[in-house]
Design a protein around this motif. Sequence first.
Motif, PDB file in Angstrom:
ATOM      1  N   PHE A   1      37.122  40.032 132.155  1.00 53.89           N
ATOM      2  CA  PHE A   1      37.171  40.662 130.850  1.00 53.89           C
ATOM      3  C   PHE A   1      36.529  42.041 130.765  1.00 53.89           C
ATOM      4  N   LEU A   2      35.628  42.358 131.662  1.00 62.40           N
ATOM      5  CA  LEU A   2      34.898  43.615 131.532  1.00 62.40           C
ATOM      6  C   LEU A   2      35.310  44.680 132.543  1.00 62.40           C
ATOM      7  N   ASP A   3      35.996  44.300 133.586  1.00 62.63           N
ATOM      8  CA  ASP A   3      36.412  45.254 134.610  1.00 62.63           C
ATOM      9  C   ASP A   3      37.878  45.614 134.390  1.00 62.63           C
TER      10      ASP A   3
ATOM     11  N   ILE B   1      29.006  34.097 126.468  1.00 63.37           N
ATOM     12  CA  ILE B   1      30.062  34.044 125.457  1.00 63.37           C
ATOM     13  C   ILE B   1      29.879  35.163 124.436  1.00 63.37           C
ATOM     14  N   ASP B   2      28.642  35.337 123.952  1.00 63.41           N
ATOM     15  CA  ASP B   2      28.372  36.415 122.998  1.00 63.41           C
ATOM     16  C   ASP B   2      28.683  37.783 123.599  1.00 63.41           C
ATOM     17  N   GLU B   3      28.270  38.000 124.839  1.00 63.78           N
ATOM     18  CA  GLU B   3      28.523  39.264 125.522  1.00 63.78           C
ATOM     19  C   GLU B   3      30.029  39.545 125.617  1.00 63.78           C
ATOM     20  N   LEU B   4      30.785  38.546 126.029  1.00 58.31           N
ATOM     21  CA  LEU B   4      32.226  38.727 126.188  1.00 58.31           C
ATOM     22  C   LEU B   4      32.931  38.934 124.856  1.00 58.31           C
ATOM     23  N   ARG B   5      32.515  38.198 123.854  1.00 57.86           N
ATOM     24  CA  ARG B   5      33.145  38.340 122.529  1.00 57.86           C
ATOM     25  C   ARG B   5      32.885  39.724 121.933  1.00 57.86           C
TER      26      ARG B   5
ATOM     27  N   VAL C   1      38.928  38.419 123.837  1.00 56.87           N
ATOM     28  CA  VAL C   1      38.050  37.245 123.927  1.00 56.87           C
ATOM     29  C   VAL C   1      37.687  36.776 122.526  1.00 56.87           C
ATOM     30  N   ALA C   2      37.305  37.708 121.673  1.00 55.31           N
ATOM     31  CA  ALA C   2      36.917  37.337 120.302  1.00 55.31           C
ATOM     32  C   ALA C   2      38.071  36.649 119.571  1.00 55.31           C
ATOM     33  N   ARG C   3      39.269  37.201 119.698  1.00 53.64           N
ATOM     34  CA  ARG C   3      40.435  36.613 119.016  1.00 53.64           C
ATOM     35  C   ARG C   3      40.759  35.227 119.569  1.00 53.64           C
ATOM     36  N   TRP C   4      40.781  35.108 120.901  1.00 51.88           N
ATOM     37  CA  TRP C   4      41.106  33.813 121.507  1.00 51.88           C
ATOM     38  C   TRP C   4      40.009  32.789 121.241  1.00 51.88           C
ATOM     39  N   TRP C   5      38.762  33.235 121.201  1.00 48.60           N
ATOM     40  CA  TRP C   5      37.663  32.314 120.905  1.00 48.60           C
ATOM     41  C   TRP C   5      37.844  31.753 119.499  1.00 48.60           C
ATOM     42  N   ASP C   6      38.209  32.614 118.574  1.00 48.96           N
ATOM     43  CA  ASP C   6      38.356  32.201 117.181  1.00 48.96           C
ATOM     44  C   ASP C   6      39.555  31.296 116.938  1.00 48.96           C
ATOM     45  N   ASP C   7      40.516  31.258 117.876  1.00 46.40           N
ATOM     46  CA  ASP C   7      41.659  30.350 117.662  1.00 46.40           C
ATOM     47  C   ASP C   7      41.314  28.906 118.016  1.00 46.40           C
ATOM     48  N   ARG C   8      40.128  28.690 118.587  1.00 43.23           N
ATOM     49  CA  ARG C   8      39.555  27.358 118.842  1.00 43.23           C
ATOM     50  C   ARG C   8      40.316  26.500 119.854  1.00 43.23           C
ATOM     51  N   ALA C   9      41.121  27.100 120.700  1.00 46.02           N
ATOM     52  CA  ALA C   9      41.823  26.342 121.749  1.00 46.02           C
ATOM     53  C   ALA C   9      40.828  25.839 122.788  1.00 46.02           C
ATOM     54  N   VAL C  10      41.109  24.663 123.328  1.00 47.01           N
ATOM     55  CA  VAL C  10      40.249  24.050 124.347  1.00 47.01           C
ATOM     56  C   VAL C  10      41.141  23.572 125.481  1.00 47.01           C
ATOM     57  N   ARG C  11      40.694  23.795 126.730  1.00 45.38           N
ATOM     58  CA  ARG C  11      41.424  23.297 127.897  1.00 45.38           C
ATOM     59  C   ARG C  11      40.423  22.694 128.859  1.00 45.38           C
ATOM     60  N   ASP C  12      40.806  21.601 129.480  1.00 47.07           N
ATOM     61  CA  ASP C  12      39.930  20.965 130.449  1.00 47.07           C
ATOM     62  C   ASP C  12      40.007  21.651 131.809  1.00 47.07           C
TER      63      ASP C  12
END
Length: 113
Positions: free
Chosen positions: A5-7, A45-49, A55-66
């Motif tokens: 996400f940062l590079d 997580i805070d750093e990436l968001r 990251v912020a948008r996808w985090w907020d959509d609340r999807a979860v994957r194992d």
Amino acid sequence: MRFLFLDPMARARIVNWSVFAQAAVASLRMEAGRRPNDRHLLDLIDELRLADQDVARWWDDRAVRDYASVAKRIRHPAAGDLFVQTFVGVQRNIVRLRCRAGWLRCNRRRTWR
């Protein structure tokens, strides 16, 4: 995760970056649910968001994957396009990573302490 996400090179080299990155965020969300008091994970997580709007948008959509078992297509400057299939699973603080890319085979295991 920071590389993904940062590079800027990650977005340039991973042809299907958005698909792979979205699965990584969903997997990270699942891990945060398993370890809600892990300060290092929450700080990441805070750093990436804060650093990446995707990251912020996808985090907020609340999807979860194992498992983040999304195929990744990498554009390598010398070898050309590579297809990498990864299988990432986390159980009881152990991360297992298996990947295949034609000539590349690896198995890694890391235990968090």
